[in-house]
Design a protein around this motif. Structure first.
Motif, PDB file in Angstrom:
ATOM      1  N   ALA A 207       0.740  -1.208  -0.101  1.00 52.83           N
ATOM      2  CA  ALA A 207      -0.037  -0.173  -0.035  1.00 52.83           C
ATOM      3  C   ALA A 207       0.818   1.152  -0.068  1.00 52.83           C
ATOM      4  O   ALA A 207       0.566   2.203  -0.730  1.00 52.83           O
ATOM      5  CB  ALA A 207      -0.966  -0.006   1.418  1.00 52.83           C
TER       6      ALA A 207
ATOM      7  N   PHE B 289      -6.818   5.837   3.717  1.00 51.37           N
ATOM      8  CA  PHE B 289      -6.621   4.541   3.172  1.00 51.37           C
ATOM      9  C   PHE B 289      -6.387   3.432   4.062  1.00 51.37           C
ATOM     10  O   PHE B 289      -5.506   3.399   4.892  1.00 51.37           O
ATOM     11  CB  PHE B 289      -5.277   4.757   2.226  1.00 51.37           C
TER      12      PHE B 289
ATOM     13  N   TYR C 190      -4.919  -1.166   1.105  1.00 53.59           N
ATOM     14  CA  TYR C 190      -5.252  -0.501  -0.278  1.00 53.59           C
ATOM     15  C   TYR C 190      -4.099  -0.907  -1.289  1.00 53.59           C
ATOM     16  O   TYR C 190      -2.702  -1.535  -0.866  1.00 53.59           O
ATOM     17  CB  TYR C 190      -4.814   0.954   0.025  1.00 53.59           C
ATOM     18  N   PRO C 191      -4.218  -1.098  -2.565  1.00 58.23           N
ATOM     19  CA  PRO C 191      -5.560  -0.657  -3.149  1.00 58.23           C
ATOM     20  C   PRO C 191      -6.450  -1.911  -3.393  1.00 58.23           C
ATOM     21  O   PRO C 191      -7.294  -1.801  -4.496  1.00 58.23           O
ATOM     22  CB  PRO C 191      -4.875  -0.320  -4.616  1.00 58.23           C
TER      23      PRO C 191
ATOM     24  N   LYS D  86      -8.618  -2.623  -1.219  1.00 58.40           N
ATOM     25  CA  LYS D  86      -9.995  -1.938  -0.671  1.00 58.40           C
ATOM     26  C   LYS D  86      -9.616  -0.500  -0.884  1.00 58.40           C
ATOM     27  O   LYS D  86      -9.002  -0.033  -0.751  1.00 58.40           O
ATOM     28  CB  LYS D  86     -10.013  -2.022   0.922  1.00 58.40           C
ATOM     29  N   PRO D  87     -10.899   0.003  -1.146  1.00 62.32           N
ATOM     30  CA  PRO D  87     -10.953   1.608  -1.486  1.00 62.32           C
ATOM     31  C   PRO D  87     -10.640   2.423  -0.280  1.00 62.32           C
ATOM     32  O   PRO D  87     -10.910   1.996   0.809  1.00 62.32           O
ATOM     33  CB  PRO D  87     -12.462   2.041  -2.003  1.00 62.32           C
ATOM     34  N   PRO D  88     -10.514   3.750  -0.398  1.00 63.56           N
ATOM     35  CA  PRO D  88     -10.312   4.597   0.680  1.00 63.56           C
ATOM     36  C   PRO D  88     -11.748   5.237   0.958  1.00 63.56           C
ATOM     37  O   PRO D  88     -12.649   4.979   0.426  1.00 63.56           O
ATOM     38  CB  PRO D  88      -9.232   5.840   0.302  1.00 63.56           C
TER      39      PRO D  88
ATOM     40  N   TRP E  32     -15.172   0.171  -6.939  1.00 62.96           N
ATOM     41  CA  TRP E  32     -13.746   0.111  -6.558  1.00 62.96           C
ATOM     42  C   TRP E  32     -13.181  -1.249  -7.331  1.00 62.96           C
ATOM     43  O   TRP E  32     -13.768  -2.182  -7.171  1.00 62.96           O
ATOM     44  CB  TRP E  32     -13.479   0.085  -5.153  1.00 62.96           C
TER      45      TRP E  32
ATOM     46  N   PRO F 142      -8.662  -2.347  -7.854  1.00 63.52           N
ATOM     47  CA  PRO F 142      -7.425  -1.979  -7.853  1.00 63.52           C
ATOM     48  C   PRO F 142      -6.845  -1.377  -8.892  1.00 63.52           C
ATOM     49  O   PRO F 142      -5.954  -0.384  -8.780  1.00 63.52           O
ATOM     50  CB  PRO F 142      -6.418  -3.211  -7.605  1.00 63.52           C
TER      51      PRO F 142
END
Lengths: 186, 168
Positions: free
Chosen positions: B8, B63, B67-68, B70-72, B113, B115
């Motif tokens: 991340a 974040f 991440y990425p 999962k979304p922020p 979302w 990645p």
């Protein structure tokens, strides 16, 4: 023909007849009166009235504002909700209506806004958040000339400084443009 | 740092570099603090030709460690009057919803979302959300009602908030 009183109407009968004819006349007239509520005849007698829909929307946005004051303000500005909203948002507040102003207040139909829906107008603006009050006086041309070129620096501190500068420039430029627009429109 | 966390971090640093060297029009974004790449501040201009034109908006992006994948999350730090922004500032937009299919079948998997999205794409999506609110899932019912039924009043309110944010 026995008793003459039997042939004519007695008092209760007259009363019933009057009520029936009153209802009948009302029924005949009502459909014609309804399509034009608040027509010129009505507003001529009542004077300008605050549009209840505007009053309701503004009350929902600003539950802390007095409904009488909202109506008074709307009446005075020709029912322009934009002006009333602006006064409330900028914190100038509404004028206190005179004692004689006693409009019918909206009740019941307006749900009480819950705390989460209420918008608080507190909290610092961007100028305060970024400590920009000292830089407000700077000249426009100077700002344009100084505009920080976006670039990636390998130095952590320099990078942070540049980023902060770009943020400040963005806010100041937007504020300047908004002030110019205000001046031009007023 | 866990393995995920390292991934991340590298990804966020790469995005930071990209968005700094070649920033999209009207967007300034980066970590709030150089020592913490997982909290960003994004400033952007309101899109032209909309009631938000001329305004500057500030949001924080947080974040997750993975991440990425999962979304922020994104939250405006000042108050916003918009159908898809919660009263606490949180933005409701499909690109910030976890990857995969929407259990309610409202959104396509491609809108959510994944990645291959990025901070830049999020911000551009949010800017177009300002221009065109999504009527299907209002986060602020009052703003949604006003947007639908009293457009002029909606625009006046939006402008008044913008002015207040800039201290005008």
């Amino acid at each position: 023909m026995a008793d003459p009183t039997e042939a004519t109407l007695n008092i209760p009968q007259i009363a019933v007849l009057l009520v029936i004819s009153f209802l009948a006349i009302r029924w005949v007239l009502a459909p014609r009166a309804e399509p034009a509520p608040g027509s010129s005849a009505r507003s001529a007698t009542d004077g300008p009235r605050a549009n209840p829909q505007h009053v309701e929307t503004i009350s929902q946005m600003f539950p802390q504002a007095d409904q009488r004051a909202i109506m008074w303000d709307l009446m005075r500005n020709n029912n322009n909700p934009a002006i009333t909203t602006e006064r409330l948002i900028t914190g100038r507040g509404l004028a206190t209506p005179p004692q004689s102003f006693q409009p019918v207040l909206l009740t019941g139909s307006t749900p009480t806004p819950s705390a989460s829906r209420v918008l608080d107008k507190s909290g610092p603006d961007l100028i305060q958040r970024y400590n920009l009050s000292a830089k407000l006086a700077e000249q426009a041309e100077q700002e344009e000339a100084d505009k920080t070129k976006p670039k990636w620096s390998t130095n952590k501190t320099e990078r942070q400084t540049l980023l902060q500068k770009r943020r400040e420039e963005m806010i100041l430029a937007a504020r300047r443009k908004m002030l110019e627009k205000e001046k031009a429109s007023s | 740092m866990s393995r995920n966390n390292r991934v991340a971090f590298k990804r966020l640093r790469h995005e930071y570099e990209g968005i700094t060297a070649d920033p999209p029009d009207g967007i300034v974004a980066g970590p709030a603090d150089e020592d913490d790449y997982f909290n960003w501040i994004a400033l952007f201009n309101g899109p032209e030709g909309t009631p938000f034109e001329g305004g500057v908006f500030e949001a924080e992006l947080k974040f997750p460690d993975d991440y990425p994948l999962k979304p922020p999350t994104m939250r405006f730090v000042h108050k916003m009057w918009h159908p898809n922004v919660y009263p606490d500032g949180k933005v409701c937009i499909s690109i910030l919803h976890p990857a995969g299919d929407d259990p309610n079948h409202y959104e396509l998997a491609s809108e959510r979302w994944s990645p291959i999205q990025s901070v830049e794409k999020i911000l551009i999506s949010v800017m177009s959300l300002l221009a065109e609110p999504n009527d299907e899932s209002p986060a602020n019912i009052e703003a949604a009602k006003m947007w639908r039924d009293h457009r002029q009043q909606y625009e006046t309110t939006v402008k008044a908030y913008m002015k207040q944010a800039l201290g005008v």
